[in-house]
Motif scaffolding. Structure first.
Motif, short mmCIF file in Angstrom:
data_model
loop_
_atom_site.label_atom_id
_atom_site.label_comp_id
_atom_site.label_asym_id
_atom_site.label_seq_id
_atom_site.Cartn_x
_atom_site.Cartn_y
_atom_site.Cartn_z
N PHE A 133 0.84 -1.20 0.00
CA PHE A 133 0.00 0.00 0.00
C PHE A 133 0.87 1.25 0.00
N SER A 134 0.32 2.32 -0.57
CA SER A 134 0.96 3.63 -0.52
C SER A 134 0.08 4.58 0.28
N PHE A 135 0.73 5.46 1.06
CA PHE A 135 0.02 6.50 1.80
C PHE A 135 0.37 7.88 1.27
N PHE A 136 0.74 7.98 0.00
CA PHE A 136 0.91 9.28 -0.65
C PHE A 136 -0.37 10.09 -0.40
N PRO A 137 -0.27 11.41 -0.21
CA PRO A 137 -1.43 12.19 0.26
C PRO A 137 -2.72 12.02 -0.53
N SER A 138 -2.65 11.77 -1.84
CA SER A 138 -3.87 11.67 -2.63
C SER A 138 -4.50 10.28 -2.63
N LYS A 139 -3.85 9.32 -1.97
CA LYS A 139 -4.37 7.96 -1.97
C LYS A 139 -5.61 7.84 -1.06
N PRO A 140 -6.37 6.76 -1.17
CA PRO A 140 -7.58 6.62 -0.34
C PRO A 140 -7.32 6.77 1.16
N LEU A 141 -6.18 6.29 1.62
CA LEU A 141 -5.69 6.63 2.96
C LEU A 141 -4.37 7.36 2.76
N GLY A 142 -4.39 8.67 2.95
CA GLY A 142 -3.22 9.48 2.64
C GLY A 142 -2.59 10.10 3.87
N ALA A 143 -1.29 10.08 3.93
CA ALA A 143 -0.55 10.74 5.01
C ALA A 143 -0.34 12.21 4.66
N LEU A 144 0.45 12.90 5.47
CA LEU A 144 0.86 14.27 5.15
C LEU A 144 2.27 14.27 4.59
#
Length: 369
Positions: free
Chosen positions: A181-192
């Motif tokens: 999984f990716s948590f790039f900001p635009s992903k469904p679950l996004g980090a900062l």
């Protein structure tokens, strides 16, 4: 009207105070690498997905790379069967672990890896199969497993699909042997910022992934194998813990937006809408424009303040680092037609109406090439 493709600030309207409190908590702890915050996020993410094990890492690309490493160890110089219609990180991860991508074409409706063609591409050199849950739509991993056989490892590229589910209601990330999984900001679950996660049902694989991501060390200064540094920091883990509580709510809103687009764009000549599916995460809402008009329509939309995008303009098998002479005609045609419209959970109905109207107008006036 200005319609960005994704509005990071708008995504934080509801979560801002909670995220501020979470960041303050981490700053007060003085623990920014590993620790209780990261451990808690791994447990909570695994629980949300229904995965037995979750290992956090520094990015989605790292998640893909590390998830493939055990297959590369078993089959040095082997091949990974995957889709040509995805971001370059999918193939880059394969190459980084010393394997080669072997591309199989996609289904014209779902745009995901076709199980029968994936099976045709497998052989003695196959180290793994890497299906991509493109734009947040789950691949039929059950059909894929049946086609390629039970002895072939399946690693899911779920970078665009956190919270997505298949037709049986099973979460992406629990369908194969492992998932990234990716948590790039635009992903469904996004980090900062950046971040990633690997899930698996195999305790030995989870231990191996954690070892690789921590310089090959279980205890400090004692390296057991070659690894590298890939860690989710505590600040991002705290943010993700807050946002995890709203993943399903965000997915439902994006599904509503997709339905609104479909209603407003139904039966527009020259426009093909994406097929819906139960559990779709709708990371992107991607239409298809035939007749060589896609780029003209894109220019018109951007001139009208709409940040539409082409994702992706070139299939991976036609890029120099991954060049493969075998044709993938469905993916090649899709890359000439695909256009992603703005979608995020905070997108208002007025902007959806504006995008739909401008797209209809652009299609009406754009000449066929």
């Amino acid at each position: 009207m200005r319609v960005p493709r994704f509005d990071a600030a708008g995504e934080l309207v509801h979560d801002g105070p909670l995220i501020g409190a979470a960041l303050t908590r981490v700053l007060a702890s003085g623990r920014f690498i590993a620790g209780a915050e990261v451990d808690a996020f791994e447990r909570e993410a695994a629980g949300f997905l229904g995965a037995r094990h979750a290992v956090s890492v520094g990015s989605g690309t790292d998640a893909l790379t590390i998830a493939l490493q055990p297959a590369a160890d078993r089959h040095p110089g082997g091949e990974v069967v995957t889709s040509p219609l995805t971001f370059a990180a999918t193939a880059s991860a394969i190459v980084r672990v010393g394997l080669r991508p072997r591309f199989a074409d996609v289904d014209p409706d779902t745009l995901t890896l076709r199980p029968d063609l994936a099976a045709e591409a497998t052989g003695p050199r196959t180290a793994a199969v890497l299906p991509v849950h493109l734009y947040g739509r789950a691949v039929d991993v059950t059909a894929l497993r049946s086609a390629v056989g039970p002895g072939t490892p399946i690693v899911e590229d779920a970078c665009q699909a956190f919270g997505a589910r298949d037709a049986a209601g099973r979460a992406c990330g629990t369908l194969g042997d492992a998932a990234a999984f990716s948590f790039f900001p635009s992903k469904p679950l996004g980090a900062l910022g950046d971040g990633g996660l690997i899930t698996t049902g195999d305790a030995e694989l989870a231990d191996e992934y954690r070892l690789i991501a921590r310089h090959g060390c279980r205890e400090q200064y004692r390296t057991e194998r070659v690894g590298f540094n890939s860690r989710l920091d505590a600040l991002q883990a705290a943010v993700l813990r807050v946002k995890l509580a709203r993943v399903d709510q965000g997915r439902r809103r994006r599904a509503q937006i997709a339905a609104l687009y479909a209603a407003r764009l139904d039966s527009v000549p020259g426009l093909r809408l994406p097929a819906d599916a139960p559990g779709h995460a709708w990371h992107a809402y991607t239409v298809r424009i035939a007749g060589g008009r896609r780029d003209t329509v894109l220019a018109r939309l951007r001139a009208r303040g709409i940040d539409a995008a082409v994702q992706y303009p070139v299939p991976l098998h036609r890029m120099a680092p991954f060049a493969d002479p075998r044709p993938c005609p469905v993916a090649e045609r899709a890359c000439a037609e695909l256009l992603c419209l703005p979608i995020w959970s905070g997108l208002g109905d007025d902007r959806i109406d504006y995008v739909a109207q401008e797209l209809r107008d652009a299609l009406r006036t754009a000449p066929v090439a």
